[in-house]
Design a protein around this motif. Structure first.
Motif, short mmCIF file in Angstrom:
data_model
loop_
_atom_site.label_atom_id
_atom_site.label_comp_id
_atom_site.label_asym_id
_atom_site.label_seq_id
_atom_site.Cartn_x
_atom_site.Cartn_y
_atom_site.Cartn_z
N SER A 48 86.45 -46.93 94.37
CA SER A 48 85.18 -47.59 94.67
C SER A 48 84.11 -47.17 93.68
O SER A 48 84.08 -46.02 93.23
N PRO A 49 83.18 -48.07 93.33
CA PRO A 49 82.04 -47.66 92.50
C PRO A 49 81.00 -46.87 93.26
O PRO A 49 80.11 -46.28 92.65
N HIS A 50 81.09 -46.85 94.59
CA HIS A 50 80.13 -46.09 95.42
C HIS A 50 80.59 -44.63 95.52
O HIS A 50 81.74 -44.37 95.86
N VAL A 51 79.68 -43.71 95.22
CA VAL A 51 80.05 -42.29 95.31
C VAL A 51 78.96 -41.48 96.00
O VAL A 51 77.77 -41.80 95.92
N HIS A 52 79.42 -40.45 96.69
CA HIS A 52 78.52 -39.41 97.16
C HIS A 52 78.37 -38.36 96.06
O HIS A 52 79.32 -38.09 95.31
N VAL A 53 77.19 -37.77 95.99
CA VAL A 53 76.90 -36.75 94.98
C VAL A 53 76.46 -35.49 95.71
O VAL A 53 75.50 -35.52 96.49
N ILE A 54 77.17 -34.39 95.47
CA ILE A 54 76.80 -33.09 96.05
C ILE A 54 76.47 -32.15 94.91
O ILE A 54 77.27 -31.98 93.99
N ILE A 55 75.30 -31.55 94.96
CA ILE A 55 74.88 -30.58 93.94
C ILE A 55 74.84 -29.20 94.61
O ILE A 55 74.18 -29.01 95.62
N CYS A 56 75.59 -28.28 94.04
CA CYS A 56 75.79 -26.96 94.63
C CYS A 56 75.18 -25.89 93.73
O CYS A 56 75.62 -25.71 92.59
N ARG A 57 74.16 -25.22 94.25
CA ARG A 57 73.53 -24.11 93.56
C ARG A 57 73.68 -22.84 94.39
O ARG A 57 73.93 -22.91 95.58
N LEU A 58 73.54 -21.70 93.75
CA LEU A 58 73.56 -20.45 94.48
C LEU A 58 72.28 -20.37 95.31
O LEU A 58 71.20 -20.13 94.79
N GLY A 59 72.40 -20.66 96.61
CA GLY A 59 71.25 -20.64 97.49
C GLY A 59 70.88 -21.98 98.08
O GLY A 59 70.05 -22.04 98.99
N SER A 60 71.51 -23.08 97.60
CA SER A 60 71.13 -24.38 98.15
C SER A 60 72.16 -25.45 97.83
O SER A 60 72.94 -25.33 96.88
N PHE A 61 72.15 -26.50 98.64
CA PHE A 61 72.87 -27.74 98.39
C PHE A 61 71.86 -28.87 98.35
O PHE A 61 70.84 -28.83 99.04
N SER A 62 72.17 -29.91 97.60
CA SER A 62 71.46 -31.18 97.75
C SER A 62 72.50 -32.28 97.70
O SER A 62 73.53 -32.16 97.03
N GLU A 63 72.26 -33.36 98.45
CA GLU A 63 73.23 -34.43 98.56
C GLU A 63 72.56 -35.78 98.37
O GLU A 63 71.38 -35.95 98.71
N GLY A 64 73.30 -36.73 97.83
CA GLY A 64 72.78 -38.07 97.64
C GLY A 64 73.91 -39.03 97.33
O GLY A 64 75.07 -38.79 97.68
N ASN A 65 73.59 -40.11 96.65
CA ASN A 65 74.59 -41.11 96.27
C ASN A 65 74.12 -41.79 94.99
O ASN A 65 73.10 -41.40 94.41
N ASN A 66 74.87 -42.78 94.55
CA ASN A 66 74.49 -43.48 93.31
C ASN A 66 73.88 -44.85 93.59
O ASN A 66 74.02 -45.78 92.80
N ASN A 67 73.18 -44.98 94.72
CA ASN A 67 72.45 -46.22 95.01
C ASN A 67 71.43 -46.52 93.90
O ASN A 67 70.81 -45.60 93.35
N HIS A 68 71.25 -47.81 93.63
CA HIS A 68 70.22 -48.19 92.67
C HIS A 68 69.90 -49.67 92.83
O HIS A 68 70.60 -50.40 93.54
N ARG A 69 68.85 -50.10 92.16
CA ARG A 69 68.47 -51.51 92.14
C ARG A 69 68.43 -51.99 90.69
O ARG A 69 67.96 -51.28 89.81
N THR A 70 68.92 -53.20 90.48
CA THR A 70 68.93 -53.80 89.16
C THR A 70 67.89 -54.93 89.12
O THR A 70 67.92 -55.83 89.96
N TYR A 71 66.96 -54.83 88.17
CA TYR A 71 65.88 -55.81 88.06
C TYR A 71 66.13 -56.76 86.90
O TYR A 71 66.58 -56.35 85.82
#
Length: 269
Positions: free
Chosen positions: A208-231
């Motif tokens: 699938s072209p849809h992906v979850h993104v997890i960013i892992c740092r020492l002390g924190s996580f952040s999560e998102g996806n590759n959503n976007h809009r094309t103009y």
């Protein structure tokens, strides 16, 4: 099948990308499953292969690494990735061995991204990031410790065009690394955008072209996806590229399969 990607940044954090496609025994596919999660301080993991076994592995890993809030200095706990891998390998092997033959035939792979609490990349403020791969039936850990590195599992890992698309982000001259200096997590977001781009140019039924993104740092996580809009330049309404509704647990996956009147046994993620 699927495409799960682990990446190690030169700046001491890890990135995990996971697509959401499932292939059913009748050959049909659907974008409806999350396959990667934070599993402990400060580790994330994703699976490819049997969906049932993959969720059993992730659940067991999360339970193994659970730190009760009442534990002294719980917010300061961080796991050493190598130790976790060695401890978890025999657990994963037992889980696979006790799964049904139908699921075993699909195989199982696991990818872990972890930040070391006590190793650095030469500068104390830049921790070492581990990429660790496991594969059925024995799940012996395979380590990648070098900075600015990448690992793939799933069917996306078998397509040279997909692998090649990411190589430009892993050169010291990469424009995506310069983007990292201009905005936080810019490199990670550009990795997510690359999945959408290459899957659109060279579509595979199993990715699938849809992906979850997890960013892992020492002390924190952040999560998102590759959503976007094309103009468009003609002023027409933007085209939204948005994550579909997905299951984040195996029980949710079973319910979604029932709604679609399709069996979950033998599903391949």
């Amino acid at each position: 099948m699927t495409w799960v990607i682990g990446a190690a940044s030169l700046l001491g954090y890890g990135v995990m990308l996971s697509d959401v496609r499932v292939t059913f025994p009748d050959g049909s596919t659907a974008d409806l499953l999350r396959k990667a999660f934070p599993v402990g301080p400060y580790l994330s993991a994703g699976f490819a292969g049997s969906v049932q076994i993959g969720y059993r592995l992730l659940n067991a890993l999360g339970e193994h690494l659970y730190v009760p809030p009442s534990y002294p200095d719980a917010d300061q706990v961080a796991w050493q990735p190598e130790w976790v891998a060695e401890q978890f390998a025999p657990i994963a092997k037992r889980i696979f061995a006790t799964s049904s033959p139908v699921e075993q035939r699909l195989g199982s792979r696991l990818l872990m991204v972890g930040v070391s609490p006590n190793e650095s990349m030469g500068l104390p403020e830049i921790p070492r990031v581990y990429l660790i791969r496991f594969a059925s039936p024995d799940f012996t850990p395979r380590y990648m410790r070098r900075g600015l590195n990448i690992a793939h599992i799933g069917s996306g890992a078998n397509d040279r065009r997909y692998i090649q698309a990411f190589k430009s982000h892993f050169r010291l001259s990469a424009s995506s690394l310069r983007a990292e200096n201009s905005r936080g997590d810019g490199w990670a977001q550009m990795l997510g955008g690359t999945v959408d781009l290459i899957a659109g140019e060279h579509p595979r039924a199993s990715v699938s072209p849809h992906v979850h993104v997890i960013i892992c740092r020492l002390g924190s996580f952040s999560e998102g996806n590759n959503n976007h809009r094309t103009y468009s330049l003609d002023g027409s309404p933007p085209i939204a590229f948005e994550m579909p509704q997905i299951a984040s647990t195996y029980d949710e996956f079973l319910r979604m399969c029932r709604d679609r009147e399709i069996g979950a046994e033998g599903a391949l993620g």
